[in-house]
Scaffold this active site. Structure first.
Site, PDB file in Angstrom:
ATOM      1  N   GLU A 117     -22.990  46.059 -17.799  1.00  0.00           N
ATOM      2  CA  GLU A 117     -21.922  45.737 -16.888  1.00  0.00           C
ATOM      3  C   GLU A 117     -22.130  44.600 -15.797  1.00  0.00           C
ATOM      4  O   GLU A 117     -21.602  44.881 -14.663  1.00  0.00           O
ATOM      5  CB  GLU A 117     -21.043  47.029 -16.509  1.00  0.00           C
ATOM      6  CG  GLU A 117     -20.453  47.723 -17.649  1.00  0.00           C
ATOM      7  CD  GLU A 117     -19.355  48.519 -17.283  1.00  0.00           C
ATOM      8  OE1 GLU A 117     -18.403  48.204 -16.182  1.00  0.00           O
ATOM      9  OE2 GLU A 117     -18.876  49.464 -18.008  1.00  0.00           O
ATOM     10  N   HIS A 176     -22.254  54.668 -12.249  1.00  0.00           N
ATOM     11  CA  HIS A 176     -23.245  55.372 -13.215  1.00  0.00           C
ATOM     12  C   HIS A 176     -24.500  55.770 -12.595  1.00  0.00           C
ATOM     13  O   HIS A 176     -24.799  55.234 -11.630  1.00  0.00           O
ATOM     14  CB  HIS A 176     -23.498  54.591 -14.600  1.00  0.00           C
ATOM     15  CG  HIS A 176     -22.483  54.711 -15.586  1.00  0.00           C
ATOM     16  ND1 HIS A 176     -22.184  54.719 -16.856  1.00  0.00           N
ATOM     17  CD2 HIS A 176     -21.244  53.741 -15.235  1.00  0.00           C
ATOM     18  CE1 HIS A 176     -21.455  54.653 -17.361  1.00  0.00           C
ATOM     19  NE2 HIS A 176     -20.369  54.044 -16.295  1.00  0.00           N
TER      20      HIS A 176
END
Lengths: 459, 459
Positions: free
Chosen positions: B85, B308
């Site tokens: 990402e 995350h």
């Protein structure tokens, strides 16, 4: 291993599709043909009752050609028959049924909207298969060319033959519609690179590598040189001890009644764009004992099986003691063709990236103009002016903005795809240069085949 | 090879993006955040002067997070840092510059329209790299989810470390937006299969395989079991001798201020969807000495680096004498989990194919209705009836027909992609069943690792 070990492999390759000319001569069976235009990717079907569905105005002879192809493959009983442009899955299923006793294993590679057109029939069990769909494959708005819709790919089949691992690849690259002004050149070079890289990464533990297919590349084309230099594959036509067939090994010849004669005008003998390529790893050697092509007729001198000529090769794999066989990637003199072709490919991809970005920029300007036009029209409608035309133009503009928006996104994606291929090429080029600068006695990591005796080091 | 050979490998993995909450607590630096919605794939940029461009309303803290991530990676000096990402190439370039002294090698995997978001920084030279873009990756018309636009992929990097070949893979699978009614389930299963198959075909000559990434799969999910069973990869969290970090090794935890707390309600400890997986071939063994995760803060207890949690593993590769280590694919008892998971995946893909075909059929009906409506409107316009509205509706209908036509083609392609994955699965399943029926003493060709001593046979 027995010193006299040898493995004979008979391989057949054909691009099956033929856009049939109006008056195909010497027809032995089936109805007469009727259509002239040349289309590459129709999703059409067969005609005769034994074969399902058909699109008569596209290819009236296809049922007959498929039947004769099946009969021929059954009689010849090759080890491996690799076919391209089998656009209809029904055609594949028809052949599968017909060939089942001789070729118990078969696979059809599905991809894209129409399908990759690739399939294989084999006497030997297929141990594994997979495929890689090319990132770049023409433009969706070039509907009349249609390559984009087929999702062109490379299929990999793994066979275990007499204890050896054979990786067989079948592929079909983007067609060339105008050699003088080829708008797909960057895509085809990127496809050739992806093909070479896919073979490179998936065949590291194979004993033999075989690549068959319609590459849509002439032997001196950049894409073909790139593929050969990076994979080290040998061209069966150049290597064979016994060639029989069309002049210069051409696979599209003017004698073929399905071939568009105008397209072949600059090439009196025809063109060679279909190939059987192979290589063996150290410890084995492969030679091409015989290579045959059809010569504008079917193998029994009837109507041709396709507008392409079939290739039939007999390869012989023998044990050979490991030796230092300087491949094109070893030593500065031999490596320079690789560096030169990598450089050339980078330049071609640079041009492709610039072109893709130009189209994306152009599309963004059109979107801007379309939005401006929409605003003006909205004002007109609000003021109650020429309403009918304004509404019509307004909706047309919305369509234009959305359509061009899609084109913009497509070219952004195209630029990314080309940049990706260029990055891979540049990395290989960098490492090849490094290796060249360090001299032939230096075994560069890039070209270092994995050794069984590992270097030990404590960290 | 020295008997005491050992290789230590320190690996870092992080899905970098964070959709920042309005009141991110414990912020150590950078401006305050402002936005709430959770978006997966924005093509956004950094804000602070040292880093180019930024989209302030998307992620005000990103500049700060990237800076702290760079600082942390520099201090820790891992062998390999794999990131997901990283949507903006500018972010990658910023990190590349910052990390250059510690991590001289780096690569950003470009794909799709936005980009795959995958990148890697390495202390060791990258020998080779390539990537595989997943055939199926959501729907272009689900713009608010956006996965389709990112072109999700798996990146492969080849390293030569102390004479061993390491194939490191980094990937990011399609996000899960609704666990109860997951419309992307078939796509994620197909992606997990493609990932497993890509690793299978490209790692045959590697000594070690490492896979890091955000799989968007819980440990008991079908896709994860399929991946593990087919590749034989080990889960660092389950195998490690020393774990420090979040409860149950979760990589999205409620303590993280960027996490959408509502999404995590059914999972009080959080979820584990990011992984470090590894395996070694015969002759070596890999063990995971330590595994650490962050716990909702950055490694120094500040604002988290992402929504995350980061994974930090220390792997140890040692020489181990070749032994018959029955993997899950050998022997009927051990093989059954593979067969069972393959069966389950086939069923899931069957459902996916049926759904894709339903949508294609539905779209074709809408096209038919749209065309009928167009004909009626054309007649109305021709008769000079309610012209204004008729023209408006006519153009809207044309738009509808074209739009739904694209949807139709997309779902045709989706069905083909799912059929392709199913065919590969069924082939493996068929061979696994054959092997099971023949008993454990039979070494099936499918699972037969290529032997150095070839069987000799004259043909």
């Amino acid at each position: 291993m027995k010193p006299h070990f040898s493995l004979r492999l008979r391989v057949f390759n054909l691009n099956c599709w033929a856009w049939e000319e109006p008056a195909a001569p010497r027809l032995t069976a089936g109805p007469s043909s009727s259509d002239v235009r040349r289309v590459k990717n129709p999703s059409s079907h067969l005609l005769v009752p034994s074969v399902p569905r058909g699109i008569p105005y596209l290819s009236k002879h296809r049922a007959d050609r498929m039947k004769r192809l099946g009969d021929f493959l059954n009689v010849e009983s090759f080890d491996l028959a690799l076919l391209e442009e089998v656009w209809s899955e029904q055609d594949f299923q028809y052949l599968r049924q017909k060939l089942l006793p001789t070729y118990p294993a078969a696979h059809y590679f599905r991809s894209g909207i129409i399908g990759s057109g690739l399939c294989v029939f084999s006497k030997h069990p297929i141990q594994e298969f997979t495929q890689h769909v090319y990132t770049l494959n023409g433009y969706p708005y070039m509907v009349h060319h249609g390559d984009w819709f087929s999702g062109k790919a490379v299929g990999l089949l793994v066979f275990h033959l007499s204890g050896l691992v054979l990786n067989a690849y079948v592929t079909h690259l983007h067609a060339e519609y105008n050699r003088q002004k080829d708008i797909y050149l960057a895509h085809r070079v990127a496809q050739a690179w992806e093909l070479a890289h896919f073979i490179h990464h998936t065949s590291k533990k194979a004993d033999m590598v075989l690549l068959c297919g319609d590459l849509n590349l002439h032997p001196k084309d950049l894409g073909f040189r790139l593929l050969k230099e990076w994979t080290g594959l040998h061209d069966a036509y150049l290597e064979t001890q016994d060639f029989k067939g069309s002049e210069e090994g051409c696979t599209m010849v003017p004698e073929n009644c399905y071939v568009n004669q105008q397209e072949l005008e600059p090439f009196p003998c025809g063109i060679r764009i279909d190939y059987v390529l192979y290589k063996a790893v150290s410890g084995f050697c492969i030679s091409c004992k015989t290579l045959k092509t059809t010569t504008g007729h079917d193998p029994h001198s009837g109507t041709p099986l396709s507008d392409h000529e079939a290739l039939m090769a007999t390869l012989c794999v023998r044990h050979s003691p490991p030796q230092h066989n300087p491949s094109p990637t070893h030593g500065p003199v031999e490596r320079s063709p690789l560096i030169s072709v990598l450089r050339e490919a980078c330049t071609e991809l640079d041009l492709g990236v610039a072109q893709a970005r130009w189209w994306a920029t152009f599309a963004s300007y059109v979107i801007g103009l379309g939005l401006l036009f929409l605003a003006v029209l909205s004002a007109l409608v609000a003021e109650g002016g020429i309403r009918e035309i304004a509404i019509l133009l307004w909706t047309l503009s919305v369509g234009l903005v959305l359509g061009v928006g899609a084109v913009y996104l497509f070219h952004l994606q195209e630029a990314k795809g080309l940049c990706r291929a260029r990055a891979e090429l540049q990395h290989v080029l960098g490492r090849a240069r490094e290796a060249q600068n360090l001299g032939p006695e230096f075994k560069p990591a890039l070209f270092l085949e994995h050794q069984e005796g590992y270097r030990t080091e404590d960290q």
